[in-house]
Design a protein around this motif. Structure first.
Motif, mmCIF file in Angstrom:
data_model
loop_
_atom_site.group_PDB
_atom_site.id
_atom_site.type_symbol
_atom_site.label_atom_id
_atom_site.label_comp_id
_atom_site.label_asym_id
_atom_site.label_seq_id
_atom_site.Cartn_x
_atom_site.Cartn_y
_atom_site.Cartn_z
ATOM 1 N N THR A 96 0.926 -1.147 -0.005
ATOM 2 C CA THR A 96 0.071 0.145 0.005
ATOM 3 C C THR A 96 0.846 1.316 -0.113
ATOM 4 O O THR A 96 1.886 1.433 0.889
ATOM 5 C CB THR A 96 -0.967 -0.067 1.187
ATOM 6 O OG1 THR A 96 -1.828 -1.091 1.100
ATOM 7 C CG2 THR A 96 -1.973 1.405 1.304
ATOM 8 N N THR A 97 0.528 2.221 -0.855
ATOM 9 C CA THR A 97 1.248 3.442 -1.004
ATOM 10 C C THR A 97 0.287 4.522 -0.647
ATOM 11 O O THR A 97 -0.766 4.768 -1.434
ATOM 12 C CB THR A 97 1.820 3.777 -2.462
ATOM 13 O OG1 THR A 97 2.576 2.598 -2.937
ATOM 14 C CG2 THR A 97 2.681 5.066 -2.420
ATOM 15 N N THR A 98 0.687 5.190 0.255
ATOM 16 C CA THR A 98 -0.053 6.500 0.585
ATOM 17 C C THR A 98 0.461 7.903 0.304
ATOM 18 O O THR A 98 1.854 7.783 0.481
ATOM 19 C CB THR A 98 -0.626 6.459 2.036
ATOM 20 O OG1 THR A 98 0.268 6.551 2.952
ATOM 21 C CG2 THR A 98 -1.602 5.413 2.252
ATOM 22 N N ARG A 99 -0.085 8.971 0.035
ATOM 23 C CA ARG A 99 0.493 10.162 -0.125
ATOM 24 C C ARG A 99 -0.621 11.252 0.577
ATOM 25 O O ARG A 99 -1.565 11.157 0.486
ATOM 26 C CB ARG A 99 0.593 10.632 -1.718
ATOM 27 C CG ARG A 99 1.152 12.061 -1.690
ATOM 28 C CD ARG A 99 1.299 12.220 -3.290
ATOM 29 N NE ARG A 99 2.092 13.448 -3.308
ATOM 30 C CZ ARG A 99 1.993 14.401 -4.346
ATOM 31 N NH1 ARG A 99 1.343 14.077 -5.457
ATOM 32 N NH2 ARG A 99 2.402 15.643 -4.216
ATOM 33 N N ALA A 100 0.356 12.045 1.277
ATOM 34 C CA ALA A 100 -0.391 12.882 2.179
ATOM 35 C C ALA A 100 0.169 14.416 1.668
ATOM 36 O O ALA A 100 1.422 14.542 1.642
ATOM 37 C CB ALA A 100 -0.469 12.795 3.502
ATOM 38 N N THR A 105 -4.773 13.042 2.966
ATOM 39 C CA THR A 105 -4.453 12.064 2.158
ATOM 40 C C THR A 105 -4.969 12.130 0.535
ATOM 41 O O THR A 105 -6.215 12.226 0.563
ATOM 42 C CB THR A 105 -4.925 10.516 2.654
ATOM 43 O OG1 THR A 105 -4.665 10.304 3.965
ATOM 44 C CG2 THR A 105 -4.760 9.329 1.617
ATOM 45 N N THR A 106 -4.014 12.086 -0.272
ATOM 46 C CA THR A 106 -4.190 12.381 -1.768
ATOM 47 C C THR A 106 -4.233 11.289 -2.550
ATOM 48 O O THR A 106 -4.740 11.429 -3.774
ATOM 49 C CB THR A 106 -3.406 13.726 -2.217
ATOM 50 O OG1 THR A 106 -2.146 13.221 -2.053
ATOM 51 C CG2 THR A 106 -3.609 14.802 -1.690
ATOM 52 N N ASN A 108 -4.219 6.571 -2.153
ATOM 53 C CA ASN A 108 -4.182 5.374 -1.325
ATOM 54 C C ASN A 108 -4.340 4.105 -2.395
ATOM 55 O O ASN A 108 -5.328 3.982 -2.945
ATOM 56 C CB ASN A 108 -5.159 5.427 -0.167
ATOM 57 C CG ASN A 108 -5.074 4.246 0.612
ATOM 58 O OD1 ASN A 108 -3.986 3.550 0.428
ATOM 59 N ND2 ASN A 108 -6.027 3.960 1.229
ATOM 60 N N GLN A 109 -3.204 3.713 -2.645
ATOM 61 C CA GLN A 109 -3.017 2.659 -3.664
ATOM 62 C C GLN A 109 -2.569 1.433 -3.168
ATOM 63 O O GLN A 109 -1.625 1.477 -2.472
ATOM 64 C CB GLN A 109 -2.218 3.276 -4.628
ATOM 65 C CG GLN A 109 -1.989 2.039 -5.811
ATOM 66 C CD GLN A 109 -0.942 2.758 -7.105
ATOM 67 O OE1 GLN A 109 -1.024 3.762 -7.390
ATOM 68 N NE2 GLN A 109 -0.194 1.898 -7.311
ATOM 69 N N THR A 110 -3.247 0.304 -3.506
ATOM 70 C CA THR A 110 -2.499 -1.002 -3.088
ATOM 71 C C THR A 110 -2.374 -2.054 -4.135
ATOM 72 O O THR A 110 -3.033 -1.979 -5.219
ATOM 73 C CB THR A 110 -3.600 -1.832 -2.137
ATOM 74 O OG1 THR A 110 -4.077 -1.132 -0.975
ATOM 75 C CG2 THR A 110 -3.107 -3.242 -1.653
#
Length: 194
Positions: A96-100, A105-106, A108-110
């Motif tokens: 899982t990749t998250t970007r804030a 949070t902009t 949220n990819q798994t």
């Protein structure tokens, strides 16, 4: 084909949500998709079957393709049994990749990595790894199960030797996974990467 670089704002973090204990070498799914784009062309005509994937890897003139063969000095049935005991357990994972940005949070990819070991007949088996991106837009038609990342053909050569042929790219830990497959095919009790 142009792959544009964009200035990234904010903070990006990656963390694995493991099915089991997994290695850091498989955490870069973005490079895997980029490698697929380079290998299969910018039209994003992803191979829809394992055989199409294998044929496109062989035909590709990309410097990112990775093809290798190995002969294990073990019986076919023993090699397949070793791979069945290790491949799925060690290679299946969710990343899982998250970007804030600005406290929000902009992204949220798994990325779901799934492998299988399939016996085709008494002289042939296959290992296949696919990666499905959840929460991301992937241009082009993605095959059922996700993008094909690696394929290993397993063939009985003699009663006491087995040939393994690897097809993939140089990205996303392919060489490390191939090394593990070779060790397991030799019967070495190599643990899953941490």
């Amino acid at each position: 084909c142009k792959i544009a670089r964009q200035k990234q704002l904010g903070r990006i973090s990656m963390h694995a949500v493991p099915n089991n204990n997994l290695g850091a070498h498989m955490r870069n799914a973005i490079s895997a998709v980029l490698a697929a784009a380079v290998l299969f062309g910018c039209a994003m005509n992803y191979p829809q079957t394992r055989e199409e994937f294998r044929q496109q890897i062989v035909a590709s003139d990309s410097r990112f393709k990775f093809i290798d063969t190995y002969v294990a000095k073990r019986r076919f049935d023993d090699v397949v049994k070793s791979l069945q005991a290790n491949v799925v357990q060690c290679f299946d994972q969710n990343v899982t990749t998250t970007r804030a940005q600005g406290g929000m949070t902009t992204m949220n990819q798994t990325d779901e990595w799934r492998s299988s070991v399939r016996v085709v007949n008494r002289n042939r088996a296959e290992v296949t790894t696919q990666m499905a991106m959840k929460g991301a837009i992937v241009p082009g038609k993605v095959p059922p199960g996700g993008l094909y990342m690696t394929a290993v053909d397993i063939e009985r050569l003699t009663p006491s030797t087995t040939k393994l042929s690897y097809y993939g790219s140089t990205s996303s830990g392919s060489k490390e996974r191939w090394d593990l497959v070779k060790q397991w095919s030799d019967g070495k009790p190599t643990p899953c990467p941490k």
